[in-house]
Motif scaffolding. Structure first.
Motif, mmCIF file in Angstrom:
data_model
loop_
_atom_site.group_PDB
_atom_site.id
_atom_site.type_symbol
_atom_site.label_atom_id
_atom_site.label_comp_id
_atom_site.label_asym_id
_atom_site.label_seq_id
_atom_site.Cartn_x
_atom_site.Cartn_y
_atom_site.Cartn_z
ATOM 1 N N GLU A 154 -2.337 8.552 -8.429
ATOM 2 C CA GLU A 154 -3.791 8.440 -8.418
ATOM 3 C C GLU A 154 -4.315 8.206 -7.013
ATOM 4 O OE1 GLU A 154 -4.450 5.266 -11.139
ATOM 5 O OE2 GLU A 154 -4.329 6.538 -12.928
ATOM 6 N N ALA A 155 -3.711 7.260 -6.293
ATOM 7 C CA ALA A 155 -4.154 6.973 -4.930
ATOM 8 C C ALA A 155 -3.972 8.190 -4.033
ATOM 9 C CB ALA A 155 -3.392 5.782 -4.371
ATOM 10 N N ALA A 156 -2.868 8.902 -4.213
ATOM 11 C CA ALA A 156 -2.629 10.096 -3.399
ATOM 12 C C ALA A 156 -3.696 11.156 -3.658
ATOM 13 C CB ALA A 156 -1.237 10.661 -3.690
ATOM 14 N N ALA A 157 -4.125 11.293 -4.916
ATOM 15 C CA ALA A 157 -5.184 12.247 -5.227
ATOM 16 C C ALA A 157 -6.505 11.829 -4.586
ATOM 17 C CB ALA A 157 -5.352 12.371 -6.736
ATOM 18 N N LEU A 158 -6.770 10.534 -4.567
ATOM 19 C CA LEU A 158 -8.047 10.046 -4.057
ATOM 20 C C LEU A 158 -8.074 9.941 -2.535
ATOM 21 C CD1 LEU A 158 -9.008 7.398 -6.753
ATOM 22 C CD2 LEU A 158 -9.516 9.843 -6.645
ATOM 23 N N LEU A 159 -7.025 10.396 -1.868
ATOM 24 C CA LEU A 159 -7.096 10.533 -0.418
ATOM 25 C C LEU A 159 -8.148 11.558 -0.030
ATOM 26 C CD1 LEU A 159 -3.299 10.503 0.512
ATOM 27 C CD2 LEU A 159 -4.946 8.646 0.826
ATOM 28 N N GLU A 160 -8.494 12.460 -0.955
ATOM 29 C CA GLU A 160 -9.524 13.461 -0.653
ATOM 30 C C GLU A 160 -10.902 12.813 -0.487
ATOM 31 O OE1 GLU A 160 -12.480 16.644 -1.038
ATOM 32 O OE2 GLU A 160 -12.259 14.821 -2.244
ATOM 33 N N PRO A 161 -11.418 12.049 -1.448
ATOM 34 C CA PRO A 161 -12.699 11.392 -1.186
ATOM 35 C C PRO A 161 -12.618 10.373 -0.054
ATOM 36 C CG PRO A 161 -11.784 10.661 -3.289
ATOM 37 C CD PRO A 161 -10.971 11.841 -2.847
ATOM 38 N N LEU A 162 -11.453 9.755 0.132
ATOM 39 C CA LEU A 162 -11.290 8.869 1.285
ATOM 40 C C LEU A 162 -11.456 9.659 2.586
ATOM 41 C CD1 LEU A 162 -10.672 6.216 2.677
ATOM 42 C CD2 LEU A 162 -8.232 6.582 2.200
ATOM 43 N N SER A 163 -11.005 10.902 2.590
ATOM 44 C CA SER A 163 -11.183 11.741 3.768
ATOM 45 C C SER A 163 -12.657 11.997 4.048
ATOM 46 C CB SER A 163 -10.437 13.069 3.582
ATOM 47 O OG SER A 163 -9.036 12.885 3.739
ATOM 48 N N VAL A 164 -13.453 12.143 2.988
ATOM 49 C CA VAL A 164 -14.897 12.271 3.158
ATOM 50 C C VAL A 164 -15.449 11.025 3.847
ATOM 51 C CG1 VAL A 164 -17.102 12.432 1.938
ATOM 52 C CG2 VAL A 164 -15.152 13.828 1.200
ATOM 53 N N ALA A 165 -15.000 9.855 3.404
ATOM 54 C CA ALA A 165 -15.479 8.599 3.983
ATOM 55 C C ALA A 165 -15.033 8.443 5.431
ATOM 56 C CB ALA A 165 -14.993 7.422 3.144
ATOM 57 N N ILE A 166 -13.814 8.854 5.736
ATOM 58 C CA ILE A 166 -13.331 8.768 7.118
ATOM 59 C C ILE A 166 -14.164 9.662 8.033
ATOM 60 C CG2 ILE A 166 -11.389 9.384 8.635
ATOM 61 C CD1 ILE A 166 -9.544 8.428 6.328
ATOM 62 N N ALA A 308 -1.960 3.290 2.476
ATOM 63 C CA ALA A 308 -0.611 2.733 2.424
ATOM 64 C C ALA A 308 -0.556 1.307 2.955
ATOM 65 C CB ALA A 308 0.350 3.623 3.214
ATOM 66 N N THR A 309 -1.453 0.957 3.880
ATOM 67 C CA THR A 309 -1.467 -0.398 4.444
ATOM 68 C C THR A 309 -2.380 -1.338 3.672
ATOM 69 O OG1 THR A 309 -3.190 0.282 6.019
ATOM 70 C CG2 THR A 309 -0.887 0.388 6.766
ATOM 71 N N GLY A 310 -3.012 -0.835 2.616
ATOM 72 C CA GLY A 310 -3.865 -1.676 1.794
ATOM 73 C C GLY A 310 -5.240 -1.946 2.364
ATOM 74 N N GLN A 311 -5.615 -1.272 3.439
ATOM 75 C CA GLN A 311 -6.946 -1.485 4.005
ATOM 76 C C GLN A 311 -8.037 -0.866 3.137
ATOM 77 O OE1 GLN A 311 -7.165 -1.169 8.479
ATOM 78 N NE2 GLN A 311 -5.105 -0.332 8.216
ATOM 79 N N VAL A 312 -7.664 0.143 2.357
ATOM 80 C CA VAL A 312 -8.541 0.723 1.352
ATOM 81 C C VAL A 312 -7.771 0.757 0.036
ATOM 82 C CG1 VAL A 312 -9.740 2.813 0.606
ATOM 83 C CG2 VAL A 312 -9.850 2.111 3.004
ATOM 84 N N ASP A 313 -8.366 0.211 -1.012
ATOM 85 C CA ASP A 313 -7.711 0.148 -2.321
ATOM 86 C C ASP A 313 -8.234 1.284 -3.190
ATOM 87 O OD1 ASP A 313 -6.575 -0.429 -4.744
ATOM 88 O OD2 ASP A 313 -7.291 -2.502 -4.849
ATOM 89 N N LEU A 314 -7.443 2.345 -3.321
ATOM 90 C CA LEU A 314 -7.856 3.499 -4.111
ATOM 91 C C LEU A 314 -7.523 3.335 -5.588
ATOM 92 C CD1 LEU A 314 -6.792 6.347 -1.638
ATOM 93 C CD2 LEU A 314 -9.096 5.462 -2.055
ATOM 94 N N ASP A 315 -6.431 2.658 -5.896
ATOM 95 C CA ASP A 315 -6.051 2.467 -7.303
ATOM 96 C C ASP A 315 -7.138 1.713 -8.072
ATOM 97 O OD1 ASP A 315 -3.401 3.657 -7.535
ATOM 98 O OD2 ASP A 315 -2.784 2.125 -6.103
ATOM 99 N N ALA A 316 -7.791 0.762 -7.413
ATOM 100 C CA ALA A 316 -8.797 -0.051 -8.091
ATOM 101 C C ALA A 316 -10.050 0.737 -8.437
ATOM 102 C CB ALA A 316 -9.168 -1.248 -7.217
ATOM 103 N N LEU A 317 -10.193 1.931 -7.865
ATOM 104 C CA LEU A 317 -11.371 2.750 -8.138
ATOM 105 C C LEU A 317 -11.297 3.445 -9.490
ATOM 106 C CD1 LEU A 317 -11.741 4.511 -4.663
ATOM 107 C CD2 LEU A 317 -12.932 2.454 -5.448
#
Length: 360
Positions: A154-166, A308-317
């Motif tokens: 799940e977190a790996a999939a949500l790297l895409e919206p995280l990329s939008v935020a970055i 991976a370092t826990g600075q953004v929690d994607l699983d909790a989304l």
């Protein structure tokens, strides 16, 4: 093509296909052909994006019109099961997050490093290019990013919206000590709040008219929240360094830009009106930079690091999990204010998969 040692990739697969407004059907369709520079991925998890819901409900986003059957989904992770002839066979078996785009590599924008603006871009789930609500997909090898086993599917999939935020934080110029206002506490707004915190922002103000969403923003990085129905953001004296619109609401854009201090930046992210008024005098007199973002360029390494370092929690989304048969319910789940991010599992859903009623 080199495939996994457990058997060849099948010629057909199950996919959820958009065939009309609010109409998805699970069909048996051909597995996409793998070019020499591509890899075949068995899809593990696919996040539901606002663009997916737009196509599902309205059949178009601006000039992109669904005029033929289309497979939705572009936020995905999976495992490489086969590779093209130019790709090392050692990639077979890797867990990856997919950057769901195929630029031409030859145009002026690509050569300048802005491949997200490639005029010939082929992007997942954007007509006529199929997406990932399917058992398999193909992507160029360089856009299949290896992820550590510490990241969930799940977190790996949500790297895409995280990329939008970055991309948004980079455009907003957020650095340690910055102040930022984010309009909208939906999925992108919440991920932007987390990412702003990871970039070092000291003050993160999130506005949203829904109390439940404001409370959620405080759990995901906001230092303060505002109800725009009770407070005039334009005159509240926020004087922030940056404003991010994740709502698409013209009134929020107008007020947010007025809340930006001298030499600040405003970044428009939300899908809203194609045209809207702007406070031009304020922009000129304060020399505010107003820009938009269109997808991303070279963000997955940073996204993997932050997750991976826990600075953004994607699983909790993740607030909803659906199998392929219930993809329509996943696409309607944004109507629930308690929902944040839904995930579709094309191959095998976890035991905690949501019942269809959860999206009603």
């Amino acid at each position: 093509m080199t495939s996994t040692g457990t058997g060849a990739v099948p010629s057909t697969m199950r996919a959820s296909v958009l065939t009309g407004p609010r109409t998805l059907t699970v069909q048996e369709v051909p597995v996409p052909e793998c070019a020499s520079d591509e890899v075949v991925i068995r899809v593990a998890a696919v996040g539901v994006c606002g663009s997916d819901t737009h196509y599902f409900r309205h059949g178009r986003i601006g000039d992109f019109v669904v005029d033929a059957p289309l497979i939705l989904g572009h936020e995905l992770s999976g495992r490489i099961v086969a590779v093209g002839t130019e790709v090392p066979a050692t990639r077979v078996g890797e867990r990856v997050a997919v950057e769901p785009q195929r630029p031409c590599r030859r145009c002026r924008q690509c050569r300048a490093g802005r491949y997200n603006l490639c005029p010939d871009m082929e992007f997942y789930a954007t007509p006529p290019v199929d997406g990932a609500f399917a058992e398999y997909c193909v992507i160029r090898t360089e856009f299949a990013h290896t992820v550590p086993d510490t990241l969930s599917d799940e977190a790996a999939a949500l790297l895409e919206p995280l990329s939008v935020a970055i991309t948004t934080m980079r455009k907003a110029g957020v650095v340690p000590g910055s102040s930022i206002l984010i309009a909208g506490a939906g999925p992108i707004g919440i991920i932007c709040a987390q990412t702003a915190r990871a970039f070092g922002a000291a003050r993160i103000v999130v506005s949203d008219p829904v109390a439940e969403r404001r409370e959620r923003a405080l759990r995901f990085g906001a230092t303060e929240v505002i109800d725009p129905l009770d407070t005039d953001i334009a005159t509240a004296g926020l004087d922030v360094d940056a404003f991010v619109d994740a709502s698409g609401a013209p009134a929020a854009v107008m007020a947010g830009i007025k809340a930006v201090g001298p030499a600040g930046r405003a970044v428009l992210v939300g899908l809203g009106s194609s045209e809207m008024p702007l406070p031009v005098e304020h922009i000129q007199n304060r020399e505010i930079t107003v820009t938009g973002i269109f997808r991303y360029t070279d963000t997955w390494p940073a996204a993997i690091h932050l997750a991976a370092t826990g600075q953004v929690d994607l699983d909790a989304l993740v607030t909803g999990r659906f199998d392929l048969e219930h993809a329509p319910e996943a696409l309607e789940s944004d109507l629930d204010p308690a929902g944040l991010k839904s995930v579709v599992y094309p191959v095998s859903a976890p035991a905690s998969v949501s019942a269809p009623a959860s999206a009603s």
